[in-house]
Design a protein around this motif. Structure first.
Motif, short mmCIF file in Angstrom:
data_model
loop_
_atom_site.label_atom_id
_atom_site.label_comp_id
_atom_site.label_asym_id
_atom_site.label_seq_id
_atom_site.Cartn_x
_atom_site.Cartn_y
_atom_site.Cartn_z
N LEU A 130 59.47 91.93 -20.42
CA LEU A 130 58.91 91.60 -19.30
C LEU A 130 59.58 90.52 -18.26
CD1 LEU A 130 55.21 92.11 -20.26
CD2 LEU A 130 56.68 93.85 -19.44
N TYR A 131 60.72 91.00 -18.05
CA TYR A 131 61.71 89.90 -17.06
C TYR A 131 61.08 90.04 -15.60
CZ TYR A 131 65.20 89.03 -20.71
OH TYR A 131 65.75 88.60 -21.89
N ASP A 132 60.43 90.88 -15.09
CA ASP A 132 60.25 90.89 -13.41
C ASP A 132 58.74 90.17 -13.31
OD1 ASP A 132 62.70 92.46 -13.91
OD2 ASP A 132 62.22 92.80 -11.69
N VAL A 133 58.47 89.09 -14.11
CA VAL A 133 57.17 88.48 -13.75
C VAL A 133 57.48 86.82 -13.86
CG1 VAL A 133 55.86 90.56 -14.88
CG2 VAL A 133 56.70 88.61 -16.44
N LEU A 134 56.45 86.30 -13.18
CA LEU A 134 56.63 84.97 -13.11
C LEU A 134 56.63 84.15 -14.74
CD1 LEU A 134 54.15 84.12 -10.27
CD2 LEU A 134 56.66 83.74 -10.40
N ASP A 135 56.02 84.77 -15.68
CA ASP A 135 55.88 84.33 -17.12
C ASP A 135 57.40 84.06 -17.71
OD1 ASP A 135 53.41 83.36 -17.02
OD2 ASP A 135 52.54 85.10 -17.87
N ALA A 136 58.32 84.98 -17.06
CA ALA A 136 59.45 84.96 -17.60
C ALA A 136 60.49 84.02 -17.19
CB ALA A 136 60.05 86.31 -17.43
N LEU A 137 59.92 83.23 -16.40
CA LEU A 137 60.75 82.03 -15.79
C LEU A 137 60.27 80.89 -16.16
CD1 LEU A 137 60.82 84.18 -12.55
CD2 LEU A 137 63.00 83.41 -13.64
N TYR A 138 61.03 79.55 -16.08
CA TYR A 138 60.67 78.31 -16.00
C TYR A 138 60.45 77.75 -14.76
CZ TYR A 138 62.35 78.11 -20.89
OH TYR A 138 62.39 78.40 -22.50
N MET A 139 59.34 78.15 -13.99
CA MET A 139 58.85 77.90 -12.91
C MET A 139 58.80 76.34 -12.28
SD MET A 139 59.38 80.90 -11.07
CE MET A 139 58.95 80.23 -9.44
N ASP A 140 58.25 75.69 -13.13
CA ASP A 140 58.34 74.34 -13.13
C ASP A 140 59.43 73.60 -12.90
OD1 ASP A 140 55.35 74.65 -12.75
OD2 ASP A 140 54.78 73.99 -15.00
N GLU A 141 60.40 73.94 -13.73
CA GLU A 141 61.73 73.57 -13.96
C GLU A 141 62.32 73.60 -12.40
OE1 GLU A 141 64.11 74.18 -17.22
OE2 GLU A 141 62.87 73.66 -18.62
N MET A 142 62.19 75.05 -12.01
CA MET A 142 62.67 75.40 -10.64
C MET A 142 62.25 74.49 -9.23
SD MET A 142 62.61 79.15 -8.85
CE MET A 142 63.62 79.49 -7.65
N VAL A 143 60.94 74.58 -9.26
CA VAL A 143 60.30 73.41 -8.49
C VAL A 143 60.73 72.00 -8.63
CG1 VAL A 143 58.28 72.32 -7.75
CG2 VAL A 143 58.10 74.64 -8.27
N THR A 144 60.95 71.51 -9.66
CA THR A 144 61.59 70.17 -9.87
C THR A 144 62.90 69.89 -9.36
OG1 THR A 144 60.12 69.65 -11.95
CG2 THR A 144 62.05 68.41 -11.70
N SER A 145 63.57 70.97 -9.64
CA SER A 145 65.16 71.15 -9.25
C SER A 145 65.23 71.03 -7.70
CB SER A 145 66.01 72.33 -9.67
OG SER A 145 66.08 72.43 -11.22
N ILE A 146 64.33 71.92 -7.14
CA ILE A 146 64.42 71.89 -5.72
C ILE A 146 63.80 70.64 -4.98
CG2 ILE A 146 63.44 73.07 -3.71
CD1 ILE A 146 63.06 75.64 -5.07
N ARG A 147 63.05 70.03 -5.43
CA ARG A 147 62.35 68.74 -5.13
C ARG A 147 63.29 67.52 -5.35
NH1 ARG A 147 57.44 68.35 -3.29
NH2 ARG A 147 55.85 69.95 -3.76
N ASN A 148 64.20 67.56 -6.49
CA ASN A 148 65.30 66.77 -6.70
C ASN A 148 66.28 66.89 -5.81
OD1 ASN A 148 63.83 65.59 -9.00
ND2 ASN A 148 65.09 66.84 -10.59
#
Length: 207
Positions: A54-72
């Motif tokens: 199940l790759y096409d769902v949010l749970d397949a991604l490190y979304m918190d890390e993505m938010v952190t990368s954008i904020r940084n």
């Protein structure tokens, strides 16, 4: 210093990555973050009863890390390695404006991301064209038989419907069957309008 955060989301094989890379070459002080870089390893991605990963769902991604990368990036874009050579026609008032294009298939269904966007674009494709394009790509792990119809397309429709039902969110839907040149021209012009708004704001502040 001002930053402009652009979301380039939508359907698989809609041309997001290619458009983002071309825009980066055309825009001043522009960088890209790709959602694909935040996929969990295969061992951490759930498998359903059909054996589909199940790759096409949010749970397949490190979304918190993505938010952190954008904020940084937003805190210190000049230190992110972004190329700072501007096109010749760049206005002086835009020299300190940095642009981040975030491209991915699930950008607007994760609430912590939604407060960051200046513009949201969403590429769409009809079923047959999307399936045709998907069949020409090689994925790791490879798509198993029935994967597109059983998982990829239903999840695309699910998340797209969520967006369309959220009337408070402004999303610019783009027809992915149009030529890359036409889409690129539209996106570039629209982003330049956003840059000009920032320029006007800068002029008001400094005047």
């Amino acid at each position: 210093m001002k930053v402009l955060v652009i979301g380039l989301g939508g359907v698989t094989n809609g041309g997001k990555t290619t458009l983002a890379e071309k825009l980066k070459d055309m825009l001043p002080n522009c960088d890209i973050i790709s959602q694909d870089d935040f996929f969990k390893p295969e061992s951490e991605v759930e498998t359903d009863e059909r054996g589909f990963k199940l790759y096409d769902v949010l749970d397949a991604l490190y979304m918190d890390e993505m938010v952190t990368s954008i904020r940084n990036w937003m805190k210190s874009p000049a230190s992110s390695g972004v190329v700072t050579e501007e096109p010749e026609n760049t206005c002086d008032n835009l020299k300190n404006v940095y642009i981040l294009i975030v491209e991915g298939f699930l950008l607007y269904n994760y609430e912590p991301l939604n407060e960051l966007w200046n513009r949201r674009y969403f590429l769409t494709l009809p079923y047959e064209e999307c399936k045709r394009r998907r069949s020409t790509r090689v994925y790791q792990p490879a798509d198993t038989p029935g994967y597109f119809d059983g998982h990829v397309w239903p999840m695309y429709l699910k998340y797209k419907n969520e967006l369309e039902e959220n009337t408070s969110m402004q999303v610019d839907y783009l027809d992915g069957t149009k030529s890359q040149e036409e889409l690129l021209s539209y996106l570039y012009s629209d982003i330049i309008q956003e840059l000009n708004k920032l320029r006007e704001e800068n002029q008001q502040v400094t005047s």
